[in-house]
Design an enzyme around this catalytic site. Structure first.
Site, PDB file in Angstrom:
ATOM      1  N   CYS A  38       0.816  -1.221   0.000  1.00  0.00           N
ATOM      2  CA  CYS A  38       0.000   0.000   0.000  1.00  0.00           C
ATOM      3  C   CYS A  38       0.846   1.266   0.000  1.00  0.00           C
ATOM      4  O   CYS A  38       0.321   2.357  -0.227  1.00  0.00           O
ATOM      5  CB  CYS A  38      -0.935   0.013   1.199  1.00  0.00           C
ATOM      6  SG  CYS A  38      -0.066   0.024   2.771  1.00  0.00           S
ATOM      7  N   CYS A 111      -2.149  -3.950   8.068  1.00  0.00           N
ATOM      8  CA  CYS A 111      -1.990  -2.665   8.759  1.00  0.00           C
ATOM      9  C   CYS A 111      -1.479  -2.902  10.183  1.00  0.00           C
ATOM     10  O   CYS A 111      -0.639  -2.139  10.681  1.00  0.00           O
ATOM     11  CB  CYS A 111      -3.313  -1.908   8.805  1.00  0.00           C
ATOM     12  SG  CYS A 111      -4.206  -1.886   7.248  1.00  0.00           S
TER      13      CYS A 111
HETATM   14 FE1  FES Z   1      -1.570   0.227   4.274  1.00  0.00          FE
HETATM   15 FE2  FES Z   1      -3.447   0.099   6.174  1.00  0.00          FE
HETATM   16  S1  FES Z   1      -3.744   0.089   4.018  1.00  0.00           S
HETATM   17  S2  FES Z   1      -1.315   0.278   6.389  1.00  0.00           S
END
Ligand code: FES
Length: 180
Positions: A38, A111
Site C-alpha cells: 500500500c 496494517c
Molecule cells: Fe496500508 Fe493500512 S492500508 S497500512
C-alpha cells in the site's frame, strides 16, 4: 439494546484521540517500516527502563503515513506494550496488540502487521547496537534516532521527502494512485 460497534466505529474512536502520537526526543530505539503493498509507512520510538533487573518498555510513540487502521492499531499497541519486557513485546502479533478493534477484515491485517514490524525493527536495532558494543557515540548510538528525525519538525514526512540518497536506510517509493 445498542447495536454492537462495528470495526469501523472502533477504528474511528481510536483515531479520534490517538495515544502516543508524535516523535520522541529521548528515545532509545526507533524502527521504521513501509507497507510494500500500500505504500504506507509507520515509525515507532521506544524508551526503556530497568525494572527488577530487566529492561522494560517505559514508553512508546509513533508517527504514521498510513491508513486509519494502522493509526488505530499503533495507538493501541503503544499503550499495551508499556511495562512489557522486550521479549514479551516481541511475542505479540500486530493483531493481538490491536485486539480492541475486534476481528480484523482480511484487507486490514497487514496494517496491524506494520505496527508489529515497526516494534520489532526498533527492538532489534537496539539489541544489535548493544551487541556491537560501545561506539564513539555510545552503546545505543545505532538505535537512537538522529535528532533530525526525532524532532517533530524533522520527522517522518521530512525524511520521506529527503530520503533519496540519504544515509538513513529509509527508502521510500511513491506509488501511482490505484485506478478503480
Ligand atoms: Fe496500508 Fe493500512 S492500508 S497500512
Amino acid at each position: 439494546m445498542n447495536a454492537p460497534e462495528s470495526f469501523e466505529d472502533k477504528v474511528r474512536q481510536a483515531i479520534a484521540n490517538p495515544s502516543n502520537l508524535g516523535a520522541m526526543d529521548d528515545a532509545d530505539a526507533v524502527g521504521t517500516v513501509g507497507g510494500a503493498g500500500c505504500g504506507d509507512m509507520l515509525r515507532m520510538w521506544l524508551k526503556f527502563r530497568e525494572e527488577n533487573g530487566r529492561k522494560v518498555i517505559d514508553k512508546a510513540s509513533f508517527q504514521s503515513f498510513g491508513c486509519e487502521t494502522a493509526i488505530a492499531a499503533a495507538s493501541l499497541a503503544t499503550e499495551l506494550i508499556k511495562g512489557k519486557s522486550t521479549q514479551e513485546a516481541l511475542t505479540m502479533s500486530g493483531a493481538e496488540m490491536a485486539a480492541d478493534l475486534g476481528p480484523l477484515p482480511p484487507t486490514k491485517i497487514h496494517c496491524t502487521t506494520m505496527v508489529e514490524d515497526a516494534l520489532r525493527s526498533a527492538i532489534e536495532s537496539h539489541e544489535k547496537a548493544l551487541e556491537n558494543g560501545p561506539t564513539e557515540c555510545g552503546p545505543t548510538a545505532q538505535s537512537e534516532p538522529p535528532k533530525s528525525q526525532a524532532s517533530p519538525a524533522g520527522s517522518l514526512l521530512d525524511q520521506m521527502h529527503a530520503s533519496s540518497g540519504d544515509q538513513s536506510g529509509l527508502k521510500v517509493v511513491f506509488l501511482p494512485p490505484e485506478e478503480d
